[in-house]
Write a protein that holds these residues in place. Structure first.
Motif, short mmCIF file in Angstrom:
data_model
loop_
_atom_site.label_atom_id
_atom_site.label_comp_id
_atom_site.label_asym_id
_atom_site.label_seq_id
_atom_site.Cartn_x
_atom_site.Cartn_y
_atom_site.Cartn_z
N LEU A 151 0.82 -1.22 0.00
CA LEU A 151 0.00 0.00 0.00
C LEU A 151 0.85 1.27 0.00
CD1 LEU A 151 -2.56 -0.98 2.81
CD2 LEU A 151 -2.69 -1.53 0.37
N ILE A 152 0.36 2.26 -0.73
CA ILE A 152 0.86 3.63 -0.63
C ILE A 152 -0.36 4.51 -0.39
CG2 ILE A 152 1.89 5.59 -1.85
CD1 ILE A 152 3.73 3.70 -3.28
N LYS A 153 -0.34 5.24 0.72
CA LYS A 153 -1.47 6.09 1.11
C LYS A 153 -2.76 5.28 1.20
CE LYS A 153 0.64 10.17 -1.02
NZ LYS A 153 0.50 11.28 -1.99
N GLY A 154 -2.64 4.02 1.63
CA GLY A 154 -3.80 3.18 1.83
C GLY A 154 -4.35 2.53 0.57
N ILE A 155 -3.69 2.72 -0.57
CA ILE A 155 -4.16 2.19 -1.85
C ILE A 155 -3.27 1.04 -2.29
CG2 ILE A 155 -4.63 2.71 -4.27
CD1 ILE A 155 -6.50 4.10 -2.28
N PRO A 156 -3.85 -0.12 -2.66
CA PRO A 156 -3.05 -1.24 -3.17
C PRO A 156 -2.48 -0.90 -4.55
CG PRO A 156 -5.40 -1.75 -3.34
CD PRO A 156 -5.29 -0.45 -2.58
N ILE A 157 -1.19 -0.55 -4.58
CA ILE A 157 -0.60 -0.03 -5.83
C ILE A 157 -0.53 -1.07 -6.93
CG2 ILE A 157 0.68 1.81 -4.67
CD1 ILE A 157 3.17 0.00 -4.82
N TRP A 158 -0.57 -2.35 -6.57
CA TRP A 158 -0.57 -3.39 -7.59
C TRP A 158 -1.76 -3.24 -8.53
CZ3 TRP A 158 1.15 -6.42 -10.95
CH2 TRP A 158 0.48 -7.56 -11.41
N ARG A 159 -2.90 -2.78 -7.99
CA ARG A 159 -4.09 -2.65 -8.81
C ARG A 159 -3.92 -1.59 -9.89
NH1 ARG A 159 -8.75 -4.55 -7.18
NH2 ARG A 159 -9.14 -4.20 -9.40
N ILE A 160 -3.06 -0.61 -9.66
CA ILE A 160 -2.86 0.47 -10.63
C ILE A 160 -2.20 -0.04 -11.90
CG2 ILE A 160 -1.76 2.72 -11.02
CD1 ILE A 160 -1.86 3.07 -7.92
#
Length: 459
Positions: free
Chosen positions: A24-33
């Motif tokens: 996570l970065i800032k609570g967001i799963p960056i893999w999904r990006i």
């Protein structure tokens, strides 16, 4: 969305075991990006080649779109009006009469109360915008946000990478267990992740300024940034179904993450309620298919006699061309019209081969499929949304089920209303069928404006 040779379920299980969604970065799963991008590359590497179009775009067009978009966003910034709904339209538009239309979002605007308070954010398709567009005065090009965010991310890339290096390093090390990535690819992935967070900030300002309550998107992988932005402000995200999905796919397969995935998935048929959309079943709402009603299709259109419409897709172009040629040789009294996918193209050799047969023609893909289908009684193909569109219109539809087509088969419950062709020779008996109006309402149900207004807009 299916990929021959790629077991997407096994890949998703591997991603889960590696804990990619936990980075996570800032609570967001960056893999999904970057997941769709990485999966697509992996699929191309191990799967079948596909005949897709390659578009060259002039720099002047890019710059003009950027300037137009900047001016539109500048005007929007100075408007103090409340905009309850922002619609992120599908990039690919179709020309209907004198205007271009998004078949997924424009019918919602035309047929529901959504029209009372909305604007449209339109993403380019292959770098271009098609105009004039229906609801043109309510449409804003997205080029400014996407390009400015990318440029800003490029300038600040070293700082972003240093600040989040521990997570990024873990991401790339983990990804190497799936498919080794080059230094260039890691830089691109970092750039896209950084650009995503910059876009989120820009969208938050817009949504906050205009007190936006809902965002409607088509294809979640394209619109993760506005989805995260509206969620952070307490709003909701509604994703519209944009194709036929019957099993595991690169886009959807995987665990649902409320931080970035849509709150609800709006399907256009009662049969589309399964787990293949990567969202809990209780979050799938059937609103029906408004496009047909918006078009006011004339059912009295004359039908071409002894003519079979053959549906192709980029993954099976070679096989469809060869099969159609074989049919044309066997049965000269029949006409065969091949309809390519909008992203598909023939090779010069294939064009030359098909040109040798008087009973083979190409269907014009500039004409929307729902309109083109009116001229045919018999439609044949493999896995394509056009087959289901044809069935909903009362056409006779057959599914190929031999050779490569059998290996691409999907759950049988979706094909209960289809004729199944198990050998090439069986096409003739299908062509002789006369029982039209053998249609099903499960795939494309009528749009329920009352349900949409009360359960989606006013829930």
């Amino acid at each position: 969305m299916s990929n021959q040779g790629l077991n997407i379920k096994e890949l998703a299980d591997l991603e889960r075991s590696l804990g990619l969604d936990d980075l996570l970065i800032k609570g967001i799963p960056i893999w999904r990006i970057i997941r769709f991008r990485v999966r697509s590359k992996f699929a191309r590497k191990i799967g079948r080649p596909s005949n897709t179009k390659k578009t060259k775009l002039a720099l002047s067009t890019i710059l003009q779109n950027f300037v137009d978009s900047y001016r539109q966003f500048k005007r929007l910034k100075h408007q103090q009006t409340e905009i309850e709904n922002i619609v992120f339209a599908f990039p690919r538009l179709y020309k209907i009469r004198d205007s271009y239309v998004d078949k997924f979002t424009d019918p919602l605007i035309e047929l529901s109360d959504l029209k009372r308070s909305y604007i449209i954010f339109q993403r380019y398709h292959s770098g271009q915008h098609h105009e004039p567009r229906i609801h043109q005065d309510k449409t804003i090009k997205m080029d400014y946000i996407e390009l400015s965010s990318l440029l800003c991310a490029l300038v600040t890339l070293p700082l972003f990478a240093l600040r989040h290096w521990s997570i990024l390093r873990k991401l790339f090390r983990t990804l190497s267990c799936i498919d080794p990535t080059s230094i260039k690819e890691r830089i691109v992935h970092t750039l896209l992740i950084s650009s995503f967070f910059i876009q989120v900030k820009q969208y938050r300002k817009i949504f906050s300024l205009h007190k936006t309550k809902r965002v409607f998107i088509v294809d979640r992988a394209i619109f993760f940034a506005p989805s995260v932005a509206i969620k952070s402000l307490g709003g909701e995200v509604f994703e519209l179904q944009h194709g036929i999905t019957m099993g595991d796919t690169i886009l959807y397969t995987g665990d649902y993450r409320k931080e970035i995935d849509p709150d609800y998935f709006l399907s256009f048929g009662s049969i589309w309620t399964g787990p293949q959309f990567g969202i809990p079943k209780e979050r799938i709402k059937c609103i029906g298919w408004g496009y047909r009603e918006m078009l006011q299709i004339n059912q009295s259109t004359s039908v071409l006699d002894k003519t079979i419409l053959v549906i192709s897709t980029p993954q099976i172009t070679k096989e469809i061309v060869e099969l159609t040629v074989q049919w044309a040789q066997w049965w000269e009294h029949l006409q065969f019209h091949i309809r390519l996918h909008p992203q598909e193209e023939l090779s010069p050799q294939q064009e030359e081969l098909l040109g040798q047969y008087q009973n083979i023609q190409m269907s014009d893909t500039k004409i929307d499929s729902f309109i083109a289908l009116q001229s045919y009684s018999h439609v044949v193909g493999d896995i394509s949304s056009v087959l289901f569109e044809a069935l909903s219109m009362g056409k006779l539809v057959s599914k190929l089920n031999f050779g490569i087509f059998a290996s691409r088969s999907t759950p049988s419950q979706y094909y209960e209303d289809f004729f199944i062709i198990n050998t090439a020779k069986e096409l003739l008996s299908f062509a002789e069928q006369k029982d039209l109006n053998h249609h099903s309402d499960n795939f494309y149900t009528d749009f329920d404006a009352a349900y949409f207004n009360h359960q989606i807009l006013n829930k």
